[in-house]
Design a protein around this motif. Sequence first.
Motif, PDB file in Angstrom:
ATOM      1  N   PRO A 117      19.582   1.927  13.729  1.00 51.33           N
ATOM      2  CA  PRO A 117      20.871   2.110  13.031  1.00 51.33           C
ATOM      3  C   PRO A 117      21.518   0.781  12.641  1.00 51.33           C
ATOM      4  CG  PRO A 117      21.012   2.801  15.360  1.00 51.33           C
ATOM      5  CD  PRO A 117      19.574   2.607  15.050  1.00 51.33           C
ATOM      6  N   LEU A 118      21.318  -0.264  13.435  1.00 54.16           N
ATOM      7  CA  LEU A 118      21.861  -1.581  13.059  1.00 54.16           C
ATOM      8  C   LEU A 118      21.247  -2.062  11.751  1.00 54.16           C
ATOM      9  CD1 LEU A 118      23.400  -4.222  13.528  1.00 54.16           C
ATOM     10  CD2 LEU A 118      21.606  -4.926  15.130  1.00 54.16           C
ATOM     11  N   LEU A 119      19.929  -1.884  11.599  1.00 54.53           N
ATOM     12  CA  LEU A 119      19.267  -2.306  10.354  1.00 54.53           C
ATOM     13  C   LEU A 119      19.851  -1.564   9.149  1.00 54.53           C
ATOM     14  CD1 LEU A 119      15.536  -2.414  11.560  1.00 54.53           C
ATOM     15  CD2 LEU A 119      17.071  -4.362  11.202  1.00 54.53           C
ATOM     16  N   ILE A 120      20.128  -0.277   9.329  1.00 52.56           N
ATOM     17  CA  ILE A 120      20.696   0.498   8.218  1.00 52.56           C
ATOM     18  C   ILE A 120      22.119   0.019   7.914  1.00 52.56           C
ATOM     19  CG2 ILE A 120      21.266   2.816   7.401  1.00 52.56           C
ATOM     20  CD1 ILE A 120      19.146   3.900   9.367  1.00 52.56           C
ATOM     21  N   ASN A 121      22.920  -0.220   8.960  1.00 57.43           N
ATOM     22  CA  ASN A 121      24.288  -0.715   8.741  1.00 57.43           C
ATOM     23  C   ASN A 121      24.279  -2.048   8.001  1.00 57.43           C
ATOM     24  OD1 ASN A 121      25.350   1.497  10.093  1.00 57.43           O
ATOM     25  ND2 ASN A 121      25.584   0.420  12.041  1.00 57.43           N
ATOM     26  N   LEU A 122      23.345  -2.928   8.363  1.00 55.76           N
ATOM     27  CA  LEU A 122      23.278  -4.235   7.693  1.00 55.76           C
ATOM     28  C   LEU A 122      22.892  -4.072   6.221  1.00 55.76           C
ATOM     29  CD1 LEU A 122      21.605  -6.354  10.521  1.00 55.76           C
ATOM     30  CD2 LEU A 122      23.970  -6.506   9.702  1.00 55.76           C
ATOM     31  N   ALA A 123      21.966  -3.165   5.955  1.00 58.51           N
ATOM     32  CA  ALA A 123      21.573  -2.929   4.559  1.00 58.51           C
ATOM     33  C   ALA A 123      22.739  -2.349   3.759  1.00 58.51           C
ATOM     34  CB  ALA A 123      20.365  -1.998   4.509  1.00 58.51           C
ATOM     35  N   MET A 124      23.562  -1.522   4.402  1.00 58.39           N
ATOM     36  CA  MET A 124      24.695  -0.906   3.709  1.00 58.39           C
ATOM     37  C   MET A 124      25.828  -1.891   3.437  1.00 58.39           C
ATOM     38  SD  MET A 124      24.980   2.745   5.763  1.00 58.39           S
ATOM     39  CE  MET A 124      26.572   3.156   5.033  1.00 58.39           C
ATOM     40  N   ASN A 125      25.955  -2.919   4.275  1.00 55.09           N
ATOM     41  CA  ASN A 125      27.131  -3.785   4.207  1.00 55.09           C
ATOM     42  C   ASN A 125      26.880  -5.181   3.641  1.00 55.09           C
ATOM     43  OD1 ASN A 125      29.549  -2.332   5.551  1.00 55.09           O
ATOM     44  ND2 ASN A 125      27.850  -1.909   6.945  1.00 55.09           N
ATOM     45  N   ASN A 126      25.631  -5.482   3.291  1.00 48.52           N
ATOM     46  CA  ASN A 126      25.335  -6.827   2.805  1.00 48.52           C
ATOM     47  C   ASN A 126      24.542  -6.762   1.501  1.00 48.52           C
ATOM     48  OD1 ASN A 126      26.106  -8.800   5.215  1.00 48.52           O
ATOM     49  ND2 ASN A 126      25.199  -6.932   6.091  1.00 48.52           N
ATOM     50  N   ASP A 127      25.135  -7.330   0.468  1.00 51.34           N
ATOM     51  CA  ASP A 127      24.485  -7.320  -0.841  1.00 51.34           C
ATOM     52  C   ASP A 127      23.097  -7.945  -0.753  1.00 51.34           C
ATOM     53  OD1 ASP A 127      26.662  -6.166  -1.968  1.00 51.34           O
ATOM     54  OD2 ASP A 127      27.536  -8.060  -2.694  1.00 51.34           O
ATOM     55  N   GLY A 128      22.160  -7.325  -1.406  1.00 55.64           N
ATOM     56  CA  GLY A 128      20.825  -7.915  -1.503  1.00 55.64           C
ATOM     57  C   GLY A 128      19.944  -7.659  -0.298  1.00 55.64           C
ATOM     58  N   MET A 129      20.491  -7.006   0.729  1.00 58.27           N
ATOM     59  CA  MET A 129      19.651  -6.702   1.902  1.00 58.27           C
ATOM     60  C   MET A 129      19.231  -5.238   1.844  1.00 58.27           C
ATOM     61  SD  MET A 129      21.401  -8.729   5.114  1.00 58.27           S
ATOM     62  CE  MET A 129      19.954  -9.536   5.802  1.00 58.27           C
ATOM     63  N   HIS A 130      17.946  -4.997   1.900  1.00 58.48           N
ATOM     64  CA  HIS A 130      17.457  -3.624   1.957  1.00 58.48           C
ATOM     65  C   HIS A 130      16.066  -3.639   2.571  1.00 58.48           C
ATOM     66  CE1 HIS A 130      15.049  -4.651  -1.590  1.00 58.48           C
ATOM     67  NE2 HIS A 130      16.132  -5.281  -1.996  1.00 58.48           N
ATOM     68  N   ASP A 131      15.631  -2.479   3.043  1.00 58.76           N
ATOM     69  CA  ASP A 131      14.315  -2.383   3.694  1.00 58.76           C
ATOM     70  C   ASP A 131      14.156  -3.463   4.761  1.00 58.76           C
ATOM     71  OD1 ASP A 131      13.448  -0.170   2.327  1.00 58.76           O
ATOM     72  OD2 ASP A 131      12.471  -1.304   0.735  1.00 58.76           O
ATOM     73  N   LEU A 132      15.159  -3.571   5.634  1.00 60.26           N
ATOM     74  CA  LEU A 132      15.167  -4.664   6.608  1.00 60.26           C
ATOM     75  C   LEU A 132      14.241  -4.416   7.789  1.00 60.26           C
ATOM     76  CD1 LEU A 132      18.969  -5.505   6.860  1.00 60.26           C
ATOM     77  CD2 LEU A 132      17.178  -6.786   5.675  1.00 60.26           C
ATOM     78  N   GLY A 133      13.654  -5.483   8.272  1.00 63.07           N
ATOM     79  CA  GLY A 133      12.969  -5.509   9.546  1.00 63.07           C
ATOM     80  C   GLY A 133      13.663  -6.522  10.438  1.00 63.07           C
TER      81      GLY A 133
END
Lengths: 222, 222
Positions: free
Chosen positions: B202-218
């Motif tokens: 869930p942290l990875l998803i929150n970071l992708a939702m709240n930071n421009d340019g971040m997606h599909d995070l590992g």
Amino acid sequence: MEIALLGGTGDIGQGLALRWALDTDHSVVIGSRDADKAERKANEYHSSLKEIGVTLDIAGYSNETAADSAEVVVVSVPPEYAPQTVETVAPVLGEDDILVSPAVQMSRDASGFHYDPPEAGSVAEVVDRAAPDDVPVVSAFQNLAAGALSDLETDLEADVVVTGDDSEAKETVMALAEDIDGLRPLDGGPLANTGVVESVTPLLINLAMNNDGMHDLGVRFE
Amino acid sequence: MEIALLGGTGDIGQGLALRWALDTDHSVVIGSRDADKAERKANEYHSSLKEIGVTLDIAGYSNETAADSAEVVVVSVPPEYAPQTVETVAPVLGEDDILVSPAVQMSRDASGFHYDPPEAGSVAEVVDRAAPDDVPVVSAFQNLAAGALSDLETDLEADVVVTGDDSEAKETVMALAEDIDGLRPLDGGPLANTGVVESVTPLLINLAMNNDGMHDLGVRFE
């Protein structure tokens, strides 16, 4: 900007104090329940910096006095002392101040470390409940290795997830993270999202315990 | 080695199937509650691989049939279906097989995603309770972005934390992670430590939702 590190005599407080002193123009004050201890530690930090050729005054005071002069107040005390520490400094805080929560509540058993969140959901939310209504609370710096932070010869390369409900306060703290060389602030969303940030800390300790050659771990999201 | 991906028609199952098929000599079978769906998806994966010039047979079966032939059985179903899926395949599992748990139970509200662990402590521990006593359970692959995993043109660079109580089974799964280009397995300790691994998702998803340019995070630990 003036930053107070309450509990700034402990591991993470020491590391943040030294890094902000070394890497930025911000003024750093150390707070402790015991003003004499704060002063002794501040002198130690002064000496650590002098060893690497940096002369900077760092003052040490009681938590109340340290918080009184600061705009950003980091509650770097053990999590069980966070509420009473916030209550102690509440009278000197105003709406222009920011409380920062870097603490994590963990348990340990034979398997390793576990996240042991308080009923509020996270230490940051405990701090928020104890804080005056007009003082914004931001969480940050939970996932940094204190050892790496305090060793000024170690180059940092770590992400700092920042959560908070007041976007201006959150931006201020993200900028303070970015001011430290090698740290990258990331927005983790509202304060209610802090639990999944704090819970990375026991994971970092478990990884250091179970993998040869890994120690003083930080985390990167990419 | 033969690997069965139960629920291998879903996001993470698809990604692991394609990567193991592409990067290794392991044989991959897709399982589903619906054998026809498994076969259709297996054909799709076959076509995806063919598009990049790789011809490989991937078979699709019912979960029971898929598990029967495999030595490593990945329970890549939604967490609420994990116990019944394990019970379905239990009769065909033996002490030489390994169950792998990659699922994470999350909740979502206006703030973002939260870790919502089952009472057992983690989905992996739910799987362990449902598994026959002699079948070891290992947790892994929770913190990989399904999108990056399934897009075979994306170079991976991510850590895979592996937990488990049976060290031989854990080593087998760590080796299977290492077999995928760009993944680095790390030992997270016993299965009881899985909660702090699952909660990174869930942290990875929150970071992708709240930071421009971040997606599909590992995630990387260093």
